[in-house]
Design an enzyme around this catalytic site. Structure first.
Site, mmCIF file in Angstrom:
data_model
loop_
_atom_site.group_PDB
_atom_site.id
_atom_site.type_symbol
_atom_site.label_atom_id
_atom_site.label_comp_id
_atom_site.label_asym_id
_atom_site.label_seq_id
_atom_site.Cartn_x
_atom_site.Cartn_y
_atom_site.Cartn_z
ATOM 1 N N LYS A 277 0.822 -1.217 0.000
ATOM 2 C CA LYS A 277 0.000 0.000 0.000
ATOM 3 C C LYS A 277 0.852 1.261 0.000
ATOM 4 O O LYS A 277 0.426 2.298 -0.456
ATOM 5 C CB LYS A 277 -0.952 -0.026 1.184
ATOM 6 C CG LYS A 277 -2.047 -1.045 0.984
ATOM 7 C CD LYS A 277 -3.252 -0.788 1.882
ATOM 8 C CE LYS A 277 -4.296 -1.848 1.711
ATOM 9 N NZ LYS A 277 -4.073 -3.068 2.529
ATOM 10 N N SER B 188 14.956 -6.229 -1.822
ATOM 11 C CA SER B 188 14.489 -4.836 -1.923
ATOM 12 C C SER B 188 14.243 -4.260 -0.529
ATOM 13 O O SER B 188 14.568 -3.107 -0.256
ATOM 14 C CB SER B 188 13.189 -4.784 -2.732
ATOM 15 O OG SER B 188 13.403 -5.266 -4.028
#
Ligand code: PNS
Length: 161
Positions: free
Chosen positions: A42, A129
């Site tokens: 999100k 990441s």
């Protein structure tokens, strides 16, 4: 028939581990599609547009690659793209359980699509990441672990915070 592979992920951001897998995949398959999941997180650090731009720029010289975005079920996207293979990178044993679950669920959803696991070069086995973002935001060095363009964009984001 050409073998088309889809390499899906969040790529927030693209790391040299991803670059390594993509380079290997492009050698192995006739065509490889880098499919960036929309809405995976999100609050991603990089927008989907930025992530697409980064992958496009880093691989501008690779002719058998294209970059796309997808949402919904991965297997449906793979079928729409007329691809036969899902590529996933396996770094360490810790990746295995999650990847195994996904591969078997995808196999149940569509038995015609194969998941192929590829291992990155040893020096990228600990790169993710999530860790890159954490280390960089705390002032650590990520040089050599991400493409130069990603490093520059990370720096911009940090200074504009
Ligand atoms: O790089 P990531 O974030 O680990 O990639 C995860 C991804 C995008 C491969 C996975 O979340 C996915 O396939 N999402 C699409 C929705 C879906 O098909 N879910 C069921 C997977 S079994």
């Amino acid at each position: 028939m050409p073998t088309v592979a889809v390499y899906p992920g969040s790529f927030d951001p693209l790391t040299n581990g991803h670059v390594d897998i993509i380079t290997r995949g492009a050698r192995l398959f006739d065509h490889i599609v880098i499919a960036i999941l929309v809405n995976a997180d999100k609050a991603p650090l990089f927008s989907v547009t930025e992530r697409v731009e980064i992958v496009r720029t880093v691989f501008k010289d690779l002719p058998n690659l294209d970059v796309d975005t997808f949402d919904g079920l991965l297997v449906d996207y793979v079928e729409r793209r007329k691809a036969q293979v899902i590529v996933r990178g396996l770094r360490a044993v810790s990746d295995f359980e999650y990847e195994f679950q996904m591969a078997l669920m995808n196999q149940r959803l569509n038995g015609k699509i194969e998941t192929v696991f590829m291992m990155p070069a040893e020096q990228y086995t600990y790169t993710s990441s999530r860790l890159i973002k954490e280390v960089f935001s705390l002032g650590g060095r990520v040089h050599g672990l991400v493409p130069n363009m990603v490093e520059a964009r990370l720096r911009e984001k940090l200074t504009n915070r």
